[in-house]
Write an enzyme that holds these catalytic residues in place. Structure first.
Site, PDB file in Angstrom:
ATOM      1  N   ASP A  35       0.876  -1.176   0.000  1.00 49.78           N
ATOM      2  CA  ASP A  35       0.000   0.000   0.000  1.00 49.78           C
ATOM      3  C   ASP A  35       0.913   1.226   0.000  1.00 49.78           C
ATOM      4  OD1 ASP A  35      -1.652   2.148   0.579  1.00 49.78           O
ATOM      5  OD2 ASP A  35      -2.927   0.998   1.952  1.00 49.78           O
ATOM      6  N   TYR A  60      -5.390   6.222  -7.499  1.00 47.60           N
ATOM      7  CA  TYR A  60      -6.832   6.235  -7.257  1.00 47.60           C
ATOM      8  C   TYR A  60      -7.432   6.720  -8.569  1.00 47.60           C
ATOM      9  CZ  TYR A  60     -11.350   7.352  -5.122  1.00 47.60           C
ATOM     10  OH  TYR A  60     -12.686   7.392  -4.809  1.00 47.60           O
ATOM     11  N   THR A  61      -8.095   5.819  -9.320  1.00 48.75           N
ATOM     12  CA  THR A  61      -8.513   6.153 -10.689  1.00 48.75           C
ATOM     13  C   THR A  61     -10.034   6.247 -10.872  1.00 48.75           C
ATOM     14  OG1 THR A  61      -8.425   3.802 -11.275  1.00 48.75           O
ATOM     15  CG2 THR A  61      -6.462   5.125 -11.752  1.00 48.75           C
ATOM     16  N   ASP A 101      -4.413  13.002 -18.825  1.00 45.31           N
ATOM     17  CA  ASP A 101      -4.951  14.102 -19.635  1.00 45.31           C
ATOM     18  C   ASP A 101      -5.966  14.925 -18.842  1.00 45.31           C
ATOM     19  OD1 ASP A 101      -6.485  11.718 -19.612  1.00 45.31           O
ATOM     20  OD2 ASP A 101      -7.607  12.321 -21.394  1.00 45.31           O
ATOM     21  N   TYR A 124     -10.370  14.103  -9.302  1.00 42.48           N
ATOM     22  CA  TYR A 124      -9.345  13.170  -9.787  1.00 42.48           C
ATOM     23  C   TYR A 124      -8.229  13.935 -10.502  1.00 42.48           C
ATOM     24  CZ  TYR A 124      -7.148   9.850 -13.033  1.00 42.48           C
ATOM     25  OH  TYR A 124      -6.232   9.135 -13.777  1.00 42.48           O
ATOM     26  N   LYS A 128      -4.297  14.370  -9.437  1.00 41.74           N
ATOM     27  CA  LYS A 128      -3.206  13.934 -10.320  1.00 41.74           C
ATOM     28  C   LYS A 128      -2.275  15.111 -10.643  1.00 41.74           C
ATOM     29  CE  LYS A 128      -2.658  10.361 -11.924  1.00 41.74           C
ATOM     30  NZ  LYS A 128      -1.902   9.167 -11.439  1.00 41.74           N
ATOM     31  N   TRP A 148      -7.108   7.831 -21.617  1.00 38.64           N
ATOM     32  CA  TRP A 148      -8.104   6.868 -22.106  1.00 38.64           C
ATOM     33  C   TRP A 148      -7.515   5.445 -22.195  1.00 38.64           C
ATOM     34  CZ3 TRP A 148     -11.979   9.035 -26.262  1.00 38.64           C
ATOM     35  CH2 TRP A 148     -12.447  10.289 -25.852  1.00 38.64           C
TER      36      TRP A 148
HETATM   37  N1  LIG Z   1      -7.381   4.387 -16.820  1.00 39.09           N
HETATM   38  C1  LIG Z   1      -7.282   5.492 -17.564  1.00 39.09           C
HETATM   39  O1  LIG Z   1      -8.106   5.746 -18.453  1.00 39.09           O
HETATM   40  C2  LIG Z   1      -6.147   6.466 -17.333  1.00 39.09           C
HETATM   41  C3  LIG Z   1      -6.100   7.636 -18.113  1.00 39.09           C
HETATM   42  C4  LIG Z   1      -5.046   8.523 -17.903  1.00 39.09           C
HETATM   43  C5  LIG Z   1      -4.077   8.258 -16.963  1.00 39.09           C
HETATM   44  N2  LIG Z   1      -4.156   7.131 -16.227  1.00 39.09           N
HETATM   45  C6  LIG Z   1      -3.121   6.914 -15.220  1.00 39.09           C
HETATM   46  O2  LIG Z   1      -2.391   5.766 -15.586  1.00 39.09           O
HETATM   47  C7  LIG Z   1      -1.958   5.083 -14.422  1.00 39.09           C
HETATM   48  C8  LIG Z   1      -2.370   3.630 -14.477  1.00 39.09           C
HETATM   49  O3  LIG Z   1      -3.789   3.579 -14.563  1.00 39.09           O
HETATM   50  P1  LIG Z   1      -4.584   2.214 -14.749  1.00 39.09           P
HETATM   51  O4  LIG Z   1      -5.562   2.430 -15.846  1.00 39.09           O
HETATM   52  O5  LIG Z   1      -3.644   1.066 -14.829  1.00 39.09           O
HETATM   53  O6  LIG Z   1      -5.391   2.209 -13.380  1.00 39.09           O
HETATM   54  P2  LIG Z   1      -6.055   0.985 -12.612  1.00 39.09           P
HETATM   55  O7  LIG Z   1      -6.340  -0.146 -13.535  1.00 39.09           O
HETATM   56  O8  LIG Z   1      -7.170   1.568 -11.816  1.00 39.09           O
HETATM   57  O9  LIG Z   1      -4.907   0.512 -11.634  1.00 39.09           O
HETATM   58  C9  LIG Z   1      -4.520   1.285 -10.525  1.00 39.09           C
HETATM   59  C10 LIG Z   1      -3.956   0.326  -9.530  1.00 39.09           C
HETATM   60  O10 LIG Z   1      -3.519   1.085  -8.396  1.00 39.09           O
HETATM   61  C11 LIG Z   1      -3.808   0.311  -7.270  1.00 39.09           C
HETATM   62  N3  LIG Z   1      -3.854   1.122  -6.057  1.00 39.09           N
HETATM   63  C12 LIG Z   1      -4.842   1.956  -5.637  1.00 39.09           C
HETATM   64  N4  LIG Z   1      -4.535   2.457  -4.429  1.00 39.09           N
HETATM   65  C13 LIG Z   1      -3.329   1.928  -4.086  1.00 39.09           C
HETATM   66  C14 LIG Z   1      -2.499   2.041  -2.960  1.00 39.09           C
HETATM   67  N5  LIG Z   1      -2.832   2.812  -1.915  1.00 39.09           N
HETATM   68  N6  LIG Z   1      -1.342   1.344  -2.925  1.00 39.09           N
HETATM   69  C15 LIG Z   1      -0.994   0.559  -3.971  1.00 39.09           C
HETATM   70  N7  LIG Z   1      -1.740   0.390  -5.061  1.00 39.09           N
HETATM   71  C16 LIG Z   1      -2.901   1.080  -5.125  1.00 39.09           C
HETATM   72  C17 LIG Z   1      -5.163  -0.313  -7.555  1.00 39.09           C
HETATM   73  O11 LIG Z   1      -5.367  -1.424  -6.712  1.00 39.09           O
HETATM   74  P3  LIG Z   1      -6.847  -1.786  -6.206  1.00 39.09           P
HETATM   75  O12 LIG Z   1      -7.639  -2.057  -7.442  1.00 39.09           O
HETATM   76  O13 LIG Z   1      -6.623  -2.967  -5.337  1.00 39.09           O
HETATM   77  O14 LIG Z   1      -7.322  -0.563  -5.482  1.00 39.09           O
HETATM   78  C18 LIG Z   1      -4.989  -0.708  -9.015  1.00 39.09           C
HETATM   79  O15 LIG Z   1      -4.457  -2.000  -9.141  1.00 39.09           O
HETATM   80  C19 LIG Z   1      -2.533   5.867 -13.238  1.00 39.09           C
HETATM   81  O16 LIG Z   1      -1.576   6.766 -12.767  1.00 39.09           O
HETATM   82  C20 LIG Z   1      -3.686   6.634 -13.845  1.00 39.09           C
HETATM   83  O17 LIG Z   1      -3.960   7.820 -13.120  1.00 39.09           O
HETATM   84  C21 LIG Z   1      -5.152   6.214 -16.405  1.00 39.09           C
END
Ligand SMILES: NC(=O)c1ccc[n+]([C@@H]2O[C@H](COP(=O)([O-])OP(=O)(O)OC[C@H]3O[C@@H](n4cnc5c(N)ncnc54)[C@H](OP(=O)(O)O)[C@@H]3O)[C@@H](O)[C@H]2O)c1
Length: 297
Positions: A35, A60-61, A101, A124, A128, A148
């Site tokens: 964590d 936190y997404t 973005d 959010y 970020k 995305w």
């Molecule tokens: N998804 C999108 O569309 C998007 C777009 C732009 C940028 N991003 C960025 O890209 C990155 C990766 O996103 P993703 O799509 O892979 O997101 P994701 O699938 O939601 O994965 C985020 C991971 O972080 C974990 N997490 C949450 N709180 C945590 C904590 N306190 N300690 C350790 N792990 C924790 C979650 O675990 P749990 O599920 O167990 O909580 C999850 O496995 C992030 O920085 C996000 O902001 C994503």
């Protein structure tokens, strides 16, 4: 040694299955295993592994839920990022941090570059944006803004479209928000390439912040149509264009969040594949694998 936090997420899982050059070992920790809000746990893992690179794929997404849980979002997206930056400094590691973005307000008519001012319109995006500042505490830093994100491992727009496509004959999808779909696998491979190009933190990077997203801009409506065009199971569904105000959400989204990724292409020769190709690959993987086809959002 590459340490990946958030290894159970879309990007985290793809980072673990990406091919890293020079025989670099990758060690991933899911949220249950590490964590990142716990400074002692972060310090202990980093001290034990002494990684050259820490890729922070944890975040936190939940964009809508963040509006009601700003403190929870801030703890992961801001405070914990500062913890990771300090831990990286302790072992002289490169911190590769992911941003979004959604730090932009979407009012620009063209593509957003790294020098455009940020102005998030939701909790959010604000956390970020503050997380980008927190990451600046790292002596060696690469902040990568992406957008995305979708993939075969996790829940996302593509898995939602395929689920709804199997249940319905027609579907309304927002036609007035535009962005750059980014496949998590493409993103992971690009991160591995950039990390190798900077000698896993032994060489300086020209910039500390880059945009790294899919090369093609489209609306959610276009994205949905591309998903169904690639699907062997729901190609008959009728996709109807709707306006954002016909699909109200708790958090506002930027109307335009096209990320210009030309700087990272110039500096590292890294460019993600065309959207149509990556969407087809992910849809094919979802529809051909019983394990991933059960993804639900
Ligand atoms: N998804 C999108 O569309 C998007 C777009 C732009 C940028 N991003 C960025 O890209 C990155 C990766 O996103 P993703 O799509 O892979 O997101 P994701 O699938 O939601 O994965 C985020 C991971 O972080 C974990 N997490 C949450 N709180 C945590 C904590 N306190 N300690 C350790 N792990 C924790 C979650 O675990 P749990 O599920 O167990 O909580 C999850 O496995 C992030 O920085 C996000 O902001 C994503």
């Amino acid at each position: 040694m590459i340490l990946v936090t958030g290894a159970g997420g879309q990007l985290g899982r793809e980072l673990l299955r990406a091919r890293w050059s020079d025989g670099a070992a990758v060690c991933g920790y899911t949220s249950a295993e590490l964590d990142i809000r716990n400074p002692d746990a972060v310090g202990s893992v980093v001290e034990t592994l002494r990684p050259n690179v820490i890729v922070n794929a944890a975040a936190y997404t939940a964009v809508d839920r963040a509006e009601d849980e700003p403190d929870e979002a801030e703890a992961v997206n801001v405070t914990a990022v500062k913890t990771l930056a300090n831990a990286a400094n302790h072992v002289d590691a490169l911190l590769v941090h992911l941003s979004t973005d959604y730090v932009f307000n979407g009012t620009k008519s063209g593509w957003y570059t790294e020098s455009d001012p940020i102005s998030p319109i939701g909790v959010y995006g604000r956390t970020k944006a503050d997380g980008e500042q927190a990451a600046e505490a790292a002596h060696k830093l690469l902040t990568l803004r992406t957008s995305w994100v979708y993939g075969a491992l996790g829940s996302n727009f593509v898995t939602t479209m395929l689920r709804l496509g199997a249940e319905r004959d027609e579907l309304g999808v927002v036609r007035d928000q535009v962005g750059c779909p980014t496949a998590a696998g493409d993103l992971a491979r690009a991160i591995a390439a950039v990390a190798a190009a900077v000698g896993y933190g032994t060489r300086p990077t020209p910039q500390r912040l880059y945009h790294l997203a899919g090369p093609d801009a489209m609306t959610w409506f276009d994205f949905a149509r591309a998903v169904f065009a690639s699907s062997s199971r729901c190609s008959d569904i009728e996709v109807l264009p709707i306006a954002t105000d016909e699909y109200p959400t708790r958090a506002a989204r930027p109307a335009n969040s096209r990320l210009d990724s030309s700087a990272i292409r110039t500096d590292f020769g890294v460019e993600l594949p065309p959207a149509v190709q990556s969407i087809a690959n992910v849809v094919h993987e979802l529809e051909s694998s019983p394990r991933t086809a059960t993804n639900r959002i």
